[in-house]
Design an enzyme around this catalytic site. Structure first.
Site, PDB file in Angstrom:
ATOM      1  N   ASP A 304      30.545 -15.108  95.162  1.00  0.00           N
ATOM      2  CA  ASP A 304      29.576 -14.267  94.445  1.00  0.00           C
ATOM      3  C   ASP A 304      28.368 -13.904  95.305  1.00  0.00           C
ATOM      4  OD1 ASP A 304      31.151 -14.236  92.168  1.00  0.00           O
ATOM      5  OD2 ASP A 304      30.263 -16.074  91.382  1.00  0.00           O
ATOM      6  N   LYS A 331      36.206  -7.628  90.931  1.00  0.00           N
ATOM      7  CA  LYS A 331      35.130  -8.283  90.176  1.00  0.00           C
ATOM      8  C   LYS A 331      34.603  -7.286  89.129  1.00  0.00           C
ATOM      9  CE  LYS A 331      35.217 -12.269  92.209  1.00  0.00           C
ATOM     10  NZ  LYS A 331      35.638 -13.451  91.461  1.00  0.00           N
TER      11      LYS A 331
HETATM   12  C1  S3P Z   1      33.916 -18.321  88.495  1.00  0.00           C
HETATM   13  C2  S3P Z   1      34.793 -18.175  89.532  1.00  0.00           C
HETATM   14  C3  S3P Z   1      34.745 -17.049  90.474  1.00  0.00           C
HETATM   15  C4  S3P Z   1      33.412 -16.303  90.417  1.00  0.00           C
HETATM   16  C5  S3P Z   1      32.939 -16.071  89.012  1.00  0.00           C
HETATM   17  C6  S3P Z   1      32.805 -17.387  88.263  1.00  0.00           C
HETATM   18  C7  S3P Z   1      34.078 -19.489  87.613  1.00  0.00           C
HETATM   19  O1  S3P Z   1      35.781 -16.157  90.172  1.00  0.00           O
HETATM   20  O2  S3P Z   1      33.503 -15.071  91.092  1.00  0.00           O
HETATM   21  O3  S3P Z   1      31.670 -15.434  89.026  1.00  0.00           O
HETATM   22  O4  S3P Z   1      33.125 -19.822  86.864  1.00  0.00           O
HETATM   23  O5  S3P Z   1      35.137 -20.112  87.656  1.00  0.00           O
HETATM   24  P1  S3P Z   1      37.275 -16.404  90.727  1.00  0.00           P
HETATM   25  O6  S3P Z   1      37.601 -17.810  90.461  1.00  0.00           O
HETATM   26  O7  S3P Z   1      38.177 -15.504  89.960  1.00  0.00           O
HETATM   27  O8  S3P Z   1      37.219 -16.058  92.174  1.00  0.00           O
END
Ligand code: S3P
Length: 419
Positions: A304, A331
């Site tokens: 992020d 995203k």
């Molecule tokens: C998150 C995992 C990430 C991140 C998102 C929050 C989480 O996504 O980008 O903002 O809380 O598990 P991904 O696991 O799909 O990469």
């Protein structure tokens, strides 16, 4: 010359706040949560708990008392996940094992994001998930699940968490194998809630368990929110800022390792390790920022933070390369296209391929009248901070989207600018 100085407390961690709200669907007990993130994304998870028959009490969405549902779900209509991918993906794993028919939907951004990646392992566990061309709206027919061995095809904590949360309700054992480690908050919380979970090398193993909420939970500050002001301080002359009481979980602090490699001075002062490590992080301006290469296996620990790190890279000497960042294309918006197009409008030299971001620096950013956030909170915050380098205040379309993850962003910015 504008600078940022002083201390700030980032809002509560978004990932942990979500998990407390969502895991309460399965857990019994009552938890007094302090420093919960009052952002819209977490409200989507709290409201999902409510739609399913659970309860939360709060005046400010920061101090929240959550009462667990212990799995006794009954959906009263569609569960609206808003803009939140975390809500939709984690709740799919949770509801697949509960009795009932559940319909999940979200806003226009969420309706474009891939959900089949969650449905595939849940179906292998005998779950029934029906997507709309691989996306939401989706319908879950909850039923008894069986454990599986599952190798994650993408390094995604959301996908890992969905399988673990289905696995904690399934008969037999569920093994989730990850080749690159990603944030481990679900695993930590499962253990804290009495779940049977163990780690074996790069695998997580779970078995059917009853969960109980902790009586109290303090949510540390979100490093992904802190990163905005910490990174901006590194590139703005005479700046030095400290993020207080911030989560220091190593699966989340990859951006600090990258900043160090870029010759940026960082002081970390770890305080008590609670359920998660917490501490203060200070970052100061560096007049000699150097380019670096960010390898694919580092991306989950800073996924992020790529937009704000890209801004730092525009001020670095040499070419910074982010490898294996294809997940950013799916995203809240296509973040590779968004950040490169908007910073390039200001004079940056960024190339985005399908899976790589290449930033040539240093570049002098110039003022523009208007920028697009594409309704993406992390793009909006990055652009607002980029504009500080030009000492102007452009119009940024849909900038109010920052309330998804950082409702106090503009107030904190004002305070750090004048102190
Ligand atoms: C998150 C995992 C990430 C991140 C998102 C929050 C989480 O996504 O980008 O903002 O809380 O598990 P991904 O696991 O799909 O990469």
């Amino acid at each position: 010359m504008l600078s940022l100085n002083g201390s700030f407390a980032p809002p509560g961690d978004k990932s942990i706040s979500h998990r407390l709200a969502l895991m309460a669907i399965l857990a019994s007990g009552r938890c007094v949560v302090s420093n919960c993130l009052p952002g819209e994304d977490v409200q989507s998870s709290l409201k999902a708990l409510q739609t399913l028959g659970g309860n939360f009490e709060t005046n400010d969405f920061i101090n929240v008392i959550i009462t667990g549902l212990a799995g006794k779900t009954h959906a009263q209509g569609t569960i609206d996940c808003g803009n939140s991918g975390t809500t939709m993906r984690l709740i799919t794993g949770i509801l697949a094992g509960r009795n009932g028919r559940f319909v999940l939907d979200g806003d226009n951004s969420l309706r474009k994001r891939p959900m089949e990646r969650i449905a595939i392992p849940v179906r292998q566990m005998s779950g029934q998930v029906i997507t709309t061309d691989g996306k939401c709206p989706m319908t879950i027919h909850g039923q008894a699940l069986q454990g599986i061995d599952y190798q994650l095809p993408v390094a995604s904590a959301q996908l890992k968490s969905a399988v673990l949360l289905a696995g904690i309700q399934a008969s037999g054992q569920t093994r989730v194998i990850e080749t690159t480690s990603s944030r481990d908050h679900t695993e930590r919380l499962l253990r804290q809630m009495g779940g049977k979970i163990t780690q074996e090398g790069n695998s997580w193993l779970v078995q059917k368990s009853d969960l109980k909420l902790p009586d109290q939970f303090y949510v540390p500050g979100d490093p992904s929110s802190a990163a905005f002001f910490l990174c901006a301080a590194a590139i703005l002359n005479n700046s030095s800022v400290t993020a207080q009481a911030t989560l220091l979980n190593p699966t989340r602090t990859g951006f600090l390792d990258v900043l160090k490699r870029m010759n940026i001075q960082i002081n970390v002062h770890q305080k008590n390790a609670l359920a998660e490590p917490v501490g203060d992080i200070q970052v100061s301006y560096s007049s000699e920022i150097l380019a670096t290469v960010i390898e694919e296996n580092e991306i989950p620990s800073l996924v992020d933070e790529v937009p704000i790190l890209t801004l730092v890279a525009t001020q670095a000497k040499g070419t910074t390369v982010f490898k294996g960042v294809q997940e950013l294309r799916i995203k809240e918006t296509d973040r590779l296209a968004a950040i490169s197009s908007q910073l390039n409008k200001m004079g940056a030299r960024i190339e985005a391929t399908e899976d790589t971001l290449i930033v040539h620096g240093p570049t002098l950013l110039h003022p523009v009248d208007h920028l697009e956030s594409f309704g993406d909170h992390r793009i909006a915050m990055t652009l607002r901070l980029a504009a500080l380098l030009t000492e102007t205040s452009p119009d940024i379309a849909e900038e109010t989207c920052v309330r998804i993850s950082y409702p106090d962003f503009h107030d904190t910015l004002k305070r750090l600018l004048i102190s």
